[in-house]
Design a protein around this motif. Sequence first.
Motif, PDB file in Angstrom:
ATOM      1  N   ILE B 262       0.870  -1.269  -0.074  1.00  0.00           N
ATOM      2  CA  ILE B 262      -0.043   0.066   0.051  1.00  0.00           C
ATOM      3  C   ILE B 262       0.898   1.368   0.015  1.00  0.00           C
ATOM      4  N   ALA B 275      -3.941   1.946  -4.322  1.00  0.00           N
ATOM      5  CA  ALA B 275      -3.547   1.689  -3.147  1.00  0.00           C
ATOM      6  C   ALA B 275      -4.683   1.859  -2.065  1.00  0.00           C
ATOM      7  N   ALA B 279      -6.004  -0.849   0.621  1.00  0.00           N
ATOM      8  CA  ALA B 279      -6.175  -0.752   2.089  1.00  0.00           C
ATOM      9  C   ALA B 279      -7.527  -1.056   2.464  1.00  0.00           C
TER      10      ALA B 279
END
Lengths: 279, 303, 363
Positions: B262, B275, B279
């Motif tokens: 991430i 990303a 997450a």
Amino acid sequence: MAAGSMVGRTLSDRLILVAVIVLGIVMVAPIVWALGLSLKTNAELMVDTSSVLHAPYTLQNYWDLVIGSPVFRWFVNSMIVSLGMTIGVLVLSSLAGYGFARLEFPGRDIIFVLVLFGLAVPEQAVIIPRHQLFSELGLHNTYIGLILPGLSTSFGVFLMTQYFRAIPREVDEAAMLDNATRFQVFWRVLLPMTLPAQATLGIYTFLHAWNDYWWPLISGTNAQMYTVTVGIASTQINFAESAGLGFLMAQAIFAALPILIVYVFFQKYIVRAVSGGAT
Amino acid sequence: MSVAAAHVTDSRETRSGARGDWSSLLYVAPFLLIYIVLVVYPLFSGMWLSLHKADFFGERVFVGLENFTRLLADKVFLGTLWNTFYFIVLTVPALAIIGLGLALALNRTTRAAAVLRGVFFSSSVLSVTIVTLLWRVVFIPDGGFIATVLEMFGKPPVAFLSDEDLALPAIAITTIWWCIGLPMMLFLAALQQVPKELYEAAALDNAGRWKTLWSVTLPSIRRTFALVIIIEIVLQFQLFGQAQLMTLGGPNNASRPIVLFIYEVGFNRWDIGYAAAAAQILFGLILMAALAQYFVARRKGEA
Amino acid sequence: MAELEIINVSKTFGQSKVIDNVSLTVGAKEFVVFLGPSGCGKSTLLRMIAGLETVDEGEIRIGGKRVDALPPGERGVAMVFQHYALYPHMTVRENMSFGLRNVKIAPAEIDRRVAAAAKMLEIEHLLQRKPAQISGGQRQRVAIGRAIVKEPHLFLFDEPLSNLDAALRVRTRLEIAQLHQRVDAAMIFVTHDQIEAMTLAHRIVVMNNQRIEQIGTPMEVYSRPATAFVAGFVGTPCMNFAPVEITGASPFVTLRLPDGSMLETRVDRKALPEGGRFKLGVRAESVRPCATGEGNCSGTVKFVERLGDRTLVYVLLSDGTTIVAEDAGMSRIAIADAVGLRFDSAGVHLFDDVRGYHAAEGA
Ligand SMILES: Nc1ncnc2c1ncn2[C@@H]1O[C@H](COP(=O)(O)OP(=O)(O)O)[C@@H](O)[C@H]1O
Ligand SMILES: [Mg+2]
């Protein structure tokens, strides 16, 4: 204590002792090794690292550290951020804890559950939007920017709420009969009673702030704003050349020392804070 | 963490709490404001973002679940999932078992036991950067502690951190060293809670030492054991600093965990929609563990 | 003259009514005890007087002034809590002066009052200590001291003795009685302990099920209980009860006990409500064992309790009713003896069995 005291020294006792001692050696070996390296000149280490095992030792690396390293600046940064975060968390959590434990307002219980939910949200999960938000607000590479995210954790609020709830209502009532205003009940009567919880929360927060690597790495990208934790990491880039090994280790020891010294003196409280924070 | 019990104690509605009015909200407002801005908003905005193709400079295109389908086909991402799970398998049982062993061995009132408890907990107060620095000079082939010892026996050095098979185990060892204090202390606290009468009863029943351990001590701390496992899973899931500092996820992605993925996608490649999607997956996984922790912690009475 | 007036007060928590239309007047300098089983609403009533609970219906007046909308601090009352509720982080002196400082009383005056109260309670040597550093009995005194320094016209005590050990409880009870002599104030004292109530009160307010059962002096409550509940709650051992049938016509009624034996009374038939069913109530002290055939009825001794100064004899009548009788301390009665029982006519009460009200006495 209980099981051990009933039986005398047996073979299994000795085996346990040996195992614990071996593990203890594993525990301290890396620190001792780093200490040894830090007391050696780089020239000597280049030739043979086993020279660590014998004299001569020198404080040259530490001297280099004192005269030519940004580590002091990082210390100041860490201090500002950690203290700021600790004070902020204590203030916010105490106010909110009192509010949730003692006051009534619309939606109180639902809001409290929503706050508890925050315990399950890891920082990494919100990092992208949070980073963007701080960019838009221009808070990256500022102390405020480094401190703020630490103030949003629910743990302190949860702890203080529980603690306020454990104080008997009779105490508030006695104070009200003593003509204390609502704020006086909070400030003069209940808050002083939460001192043990404040200590736990304060230590926990300070330690977390001091050791935090994640947010300062992402937000404090300017070398002037490095905390010790990030700063030490930044020097590890040139790790491959063992030319700087002694110096690097001096830095690590130097950074570890204050926190270890504090640990030696406040061990009981730190252990309680860290274990309390986990459960 | 007796969240459920907390509600009961507070059901007494009295004047002392002041009637429900908006000014009471002032006490919780400062925290709530920060909480909403820094947790609630980013949480939802992250979910929304994960449905976009977006970069740091504000380009945003709604792409639906494409980021997620891409993730599930991304070898690197799947590799990080695997690495993270593997890392948990390497660390969590070891932490629980060594922690329990230390707690059992050091649960005495002697001075030596107190000192040793202090020693085993001491690494927990260090930051990840110091810990990795210390352990890299243990692992590096060029002048590291292990290499130096091997050399004394005339053996060649081993490059732990640049070996695909050894990198993650080396990080795991570092992590166990770093984190052993917490499980030990949690077990110690649990052992102190075991009523002394139980041991006395066992002694009267002529239970031997191992028998006592097996049938009195361990059953009494079952719940703590479950709690330690879950807490450590949640903690180790968030592996980041050790991997980033010791191996940078290498060699060949062999030690790259989810959080590092991430971080790199978000802050090196600035592919922030992607990303954000990763997450969300991390969040979902940790949420499950956190819920498990909540339910185990709630069953306090049942040991 | 009335210090406190409670007028038709009711209180509901959620769905359940805890105080139902209660009225009561307490005179200046009077010592009133609220007595009743746990959960009957004593504390709630006391807390409404203090201002710690709202009043749903009705009025409360203190010193003639209506107070039920005032905050607790402005009612001029002082309260001593069951668990003391001392401020743990303050010294004894600070605990006692906190309330006075909040209303900006001059420091010299505060010192004077604290010194006087500390002297009265013999806690002068503890003034610099914190609550954690003194014993339970001493904490109790500090809590009382904190109330005294306010010089209130009305003291409220909520089971203040229930946390003390037996010996200390007796001593503190006496001290509270003495305190009442010294201060110029009315006191309301909540307890579930009838001995405390009997020894302390000018008047006892017996409560049960969110209502007042009886208000009266200790002797009134004891010797002429208004209801079967009061009769059963006050006095040890518990009053004997037995269902009876009214027979015999004018002018006096005769009672048929459950075992069939007859008890002649001097109760005028006209004094009793028509058509009711009745219950006989008689305390052990009004029933004496005697030789069989001599008393009003007879039975077998099931159990003997020797208390030293007297002996309680549990007698099983032929129908299975148990009657407790009192004999001298040196009684020779033993288990399984056959005995007669003689009822002292002045101590016999009749209760209306349906509502439990006192109907008549003097058999
Ligand atoms: N805050 C409250 N909420 C709901 N019920 C209450 C509350 N306070 C008291 N009660 C109930 O009211 C009744 C009377 O309580 P209380 O006045 O404390 O009794 P006592 O002091 O006579 O033992 C009890 O049944 C109790 O459960
Ligand atoms: Mg009560």
